[in-house]
Design an enzyme around this catalytic site. Structure first.
Site, PDB file in Angstrom:
ATOM      1  N   ASN A  32       5.482  11.492   4.679  1.00 37.38           N
ATOM      2  CA  ASN A  32       6.933  11.648   4.919  1.00 37.38           C
ATOM      3  C   ASN A  32       7.747  11.483   3.638  1.00 37.38           C
ATOM      4  O   ASN A  32       8.979  11.491   3.677  1.00 37.38           O
ATOM      5  CB  ASN A  32       7.418  10.662   5.992  1.00 37.38           C
ATOM      6  CG  ASN A  32       7.310   9.211   5.557  1.00 37.38           C
ATOM      7  OD1 ASN A  32       6.937   8.919   4.418  1.00 37.38           O
ATOM      8  ND2 ASN A  32       7.642   8.296   6.458  1.00 37.38           N
ATOM      9  N   SER A 124      -6.766  -4.320   3.007  1.00 37.22           N
ATOM     10  CA  SER A 124      -6.404  -5.045   1.787  1.00 37.22           C
ATOM     11  C   SER A 124      -7.078  -6.409   1.779  1.00 37.22           C
ATOM     12  O   SER A 124      -7.302  -7.006   2.845  1.00 37.22           O
ATOM     13  CB  SER A 124      -4.880  -5.217   1.784  1.00 37.22           C
ATOM     14  OG  SER A 124      -4.491  -6.166   0.832  1.00 37.22           O
ATOM     15  N   TYR A 149       3.717  -7.817   5.608  1.00 36.07           N
ATOM     16  CA  TYR A 149       2.888  -6.694   5.155  1.00 36.07           C
ATOM     17  C   TYR A 149       1.413  -7.004   5.430  1.00 36.07           C
ATOM     18  O   TYR A 149       0.681  -6.212   6.012  1.00 36.07           O
ATOM     19  CB  TYR A 149       3.105  -6.426   3.654  1.00 36.07           C
ATOM     20  CG  TYR A 149       1.998  -5.572   3.081  1.00 36.07           C
ATOM     21  CD1 TYR A 149       1.959  -4.201   3.345  1.00 36.07           C
ATOM     22  CD2 TYR A 149       0.956  -6.131   2.331  1.00 36.07           C
ATOM     23  CE1 TYR A 149       0.915  -3.423   2.872  1.00 36.07           C
ATOM     24  CE2 TYR A 149      -0.080  -5.362   1.854  1.00 36.07           C
ATOM     25  CZ  TYR A 149      -0.095  -4.006   2.125  1.00 36.07           C
ATOM     26  OH  TYR A 149      -1.141  -3.234   1.661  1.00 36.07           O
ATOM     27  N   LYS A 153      -1.545  -5.316   8.115  1.00 38.67           N
ATOM     28  CA  LYS A 153      -2.906  -4.838   7.787  1.00 38.67           C
ATOM     29  C   LYS A 153      -3.924  -5.516   8.700  1.00 38.67           C
ATOM     30  O   LYS A 153      -4.834  -4.887   9.220  1.00 38.67           O
ATOM     31  CB  LYS A 153      -3.247  -5.139   6.320  1.00 38.67           C
ATOM     32  CG  LYS A 153      -2.482  -4.288   5.335  1.00 38.67           C
ATOM     33  CD  LYS A 153      -2.975  -2.858   5.349  1.00 38.67           C
ATOM     34  CE  LYS A 153      -2.059  -1.911   4.630  1.00 38.67           C
ATOM     35  NZ  LYS A 153      -2.328  -0.503   4.844  1.00 38.67           N
ATOM     36  N   ASN A 179      -7.159  -5.124  -6.313  1.00 39.33           N
ATOM     37  CA  ASN A 179      -5.908  -4.716  -6.968  1.00 39.33           C
ATOM     38  C   ASN A 179      -6.075  -3.366  -7.667  1.00 39.33           C
ATOM     39  O   ASN A 179      -6.526  -3.326  -8.822  1.00 39.33           O
ATOM     40  CB  ASN A 179      -5.461  -5.791  -7.965  1.00 39.33           C
ATOM     41  CG  ASN A 179      -4.945  -7.041  -7.268  1.00 39.33           C
ATOM     42  OD1 ASN A 179      -5.645  -7.652  -6.471  1.00 39.33           O
ATOM     43  ND2 ASN A 179      -3.709  -7.413  -7.537  1.00 39.33           N
ATOM     44  N   ASN A 199       4.145  -4.858  -8.773  1.00 38.38           N
ATOM     45  CA  ASN A 199       2.778  -5.125  -9.246  1.00 38.38           C
ATOM     46  C   ASN A 199       2.729  -5.238 -10.760  1.00 38.38           C
ATOM     47  O   ASN A 199       3.547  -4.672 -11.486  1.00 38.38           O
ATOM     48  CB  ASN A 199       1.823  -4.032  -8.746  1.00 38.38           C
ATOM     49  CG  ASN A 199       1.684  -4.050  -7.226  1.00 38.38           C
ATOM     50  OD1 ASN A 199       2.088  -3.112  -6.553  1.00 38.38           O
ATOM     51  ND2 ASN A 199       1.162  -5.122  -6.686  1.00 38.38           N
ATOM     52  N   LEU A 200       1.722  -5.971 -11.209  1.00 32.13           N
ATOM     53  CA  LEU A 200       1.635  -6.328 -12.623  1.00 32.13           C
ATOM     54  C   LEU A 200       1.501  -5.114 -13.556  1.00 32.13           C
ATOM     55  O   LEU A 200       2.257  -4.993 -14.529  1.00 32.13           O
ATOM     56  CB  LEU A 200       0.437  -7.277 -12.819  1.00 32.13           C
ATOM     57  CG  LEU A 200       0.170  -7.705 -14.254  1.00 32.13           C
ATOM     58  CD1 LEU A 200       1.328  -8.536 -14.804  1.00 32.13           C
ATOM     59  CD2 LEU A 200      -1.136  -8.505 -14.334  1.00 32.13           C
TER      60      LEU A 200
END
Ligand code: NAD
Ligand code: WQD
Length: 338
Positions: A32, A124, A149, A153, A179, A199-200
């Site tokens: 989408n 995850s 979140y 999952k 990750n 994120n890093l």
């Protein structure tokens, strides 16, 4: 037969579509575009010389799904579509449960009525919760994720397990990513987060191109070798190769299968910064800030089950991950809008 990739215009999904097209699969993408870009699929077409069929639409749209399954002979569904920003999920839990859980329910209902029962789900490592033993292996009891979140999952995993128990014709892979980082080595597709990266690695690459001033290191007083958080970073191309192996395996493996997709090695935030500086030949300004709420000190995968059962393991190291992340960012400083 075709493979349906939901969320195929996103970060991991676009790399998956590329890998599938290279392997000569026919691919249908449903996205989408809430967090993806159609440009990623144009670039995939340019890299592979082949096109996926792109359908702009939502996994919660049952009519659309029914029409899609009628029009295309789908053998397998690789389900990446979902919202993934941890902080946003705390502020907007209903949106996350509607999209990630409601979306998965509607997708499975449409698959069931179309007689398509092979599914690979993007889970995850967050489902392990705050497990205290590292590395995390698939036999650990499911934990309590620290945010909506993560709970979305976990809920989808539980739903899929119930579905597999209720009807043994389903073959489902739950792939627990650690990750994901890096990009395709061409530098043409990569991670393009909207707004400030959570994120890093994308944060580091955006500092390097001057979009952010400095990296804030979220705490340096963890019980880890250098005090900063340790994670298992896996190259996105290794990750998608893991999906190919899982998809092939579940064709002959009914029921539920669970595999960690990680490298089996942990690196600290400072290890990541130094590896990036080496790959990009620049210095990343950093300052130490407070810990981020909900962060764990350290975890990495026990990746041996996937190696034993799928014959897959991550092959690319930190150097390639950082060089590829940098190539993508420096040639697309503003992501797909560049
Ligand atoms: P992404 O946001 O780049 O890709 C997700 C894609 O799904 C986007 O293109 C978005 O537009 C699309 N999408 C979202 N909701 C949709 C809906 N209702 N209908 C149709 N399309 C929809 O994220 P990503 O990093 O590529 O992650 C892919 C999957 O892997 C997600 O399910 C994510 O939760 C999971 N995952 C990601 C990570 C990570 O660190 N990137 C780690 C573990 C698991
Ligand atoms: C990595 C390390 C931070 C940013 C998240 C989700 C997880 C999964 C992957 C989807 C940590 C530190 C980070 C920064 C920092 N996603 N850091 N400064 O938190 O391990 O996992 O993404 O499923 O569910 O929680 O990844 O990249 O955010 O952080 O110091 O600006 O880098 O504290 O130690 P995380 P991350």
């Amino acid at each position: 037969m075709s493979i349906l990739v939901t969320g195929g215009a996103g970060y991991i999904g676009s790399h998956m579509v590329l890998a599938l097209l290279e392997k000569r699969f026919e691919v249908v993408v449903l996205d989408n575009l809430s967090n993806g870009s159609a440009v990623s699929l144009e670039r995939v077409a340019e890299l592979t010389g082949r096109d996926a069929t792109f359908i702009e639409g939502d996994i919660r749209d049952r009519e659309l799904l029914d029409a899609l399954f009628q029009r295309h002979a789908i053998s397998d569904v690789l389900h990446f579509a979902g919202l993934k920003a941890v902080g946003e999920s705390v502020e907007q839990p209903l949106r996350y449960f509607d999209n990630n859980v409601g979306g998965a329910v509607t997708l499975c209902q449409a698959m069931q009525s179309a007689g398509v029962r092979r599914l690979v789900f993007s889970s995850s490592a967050t489902v392990y919760g705050e497990a205290e033993v590292v590395p995390y292996h698939e036999g650990l009891p499911l934990g309590v994720p620290t945010n909506p979140y993560g709970r979305s999952k976990l809920m989808v995993e539980e739903m899929l397990r119930d579905l597999g128990r209720a009807d043994c014709r389903w073959s489902i892979a739950l792939l627990r990513y650690f990750n994901p980082a890096g990009a395709h080595p061409s530098g043409r597709i990569g991670e393009d987060p909207q707004g400030i990266p959570n994120n890093l690695v994308p944060f580091i690459t955006q500092v390097a191109v001057g979009r952010r001033e400095a990296l804030s290191v979220f705490g340096n007083d963890y019980p880890t070798p250098d005090g900063t958080g340790v994670r298992d970073y896996i190259h996105v191309m290794d990750l998608v190769e893991g999906h190919l192996a899982a998809m092939q395996a579940i064709a002959e493996r009914p029921g539920i299968s669970v595999w960690n997709l990680g490298t089996g090695r942990g690196y600290s935030v400072l290890d990541m910064v130094h590896a990036f500086e080496k790959a990009a030949g620049c210095t990343i300004p950093c300052h130490v800030g407070p810990r981020r709420s909900g962060d764990l000190a350290q975890y990495w995968a026990d990746a041996t089950k996937a190696e034993r059962e799928l014959g897959w393991r991550a092959r690319r190291g930190l150097e390639a991950m950082m060089a590829d992340a940098w190539r993508w960012q420096v040639s697309n400083p503003a992501g797909y809008a560049s």
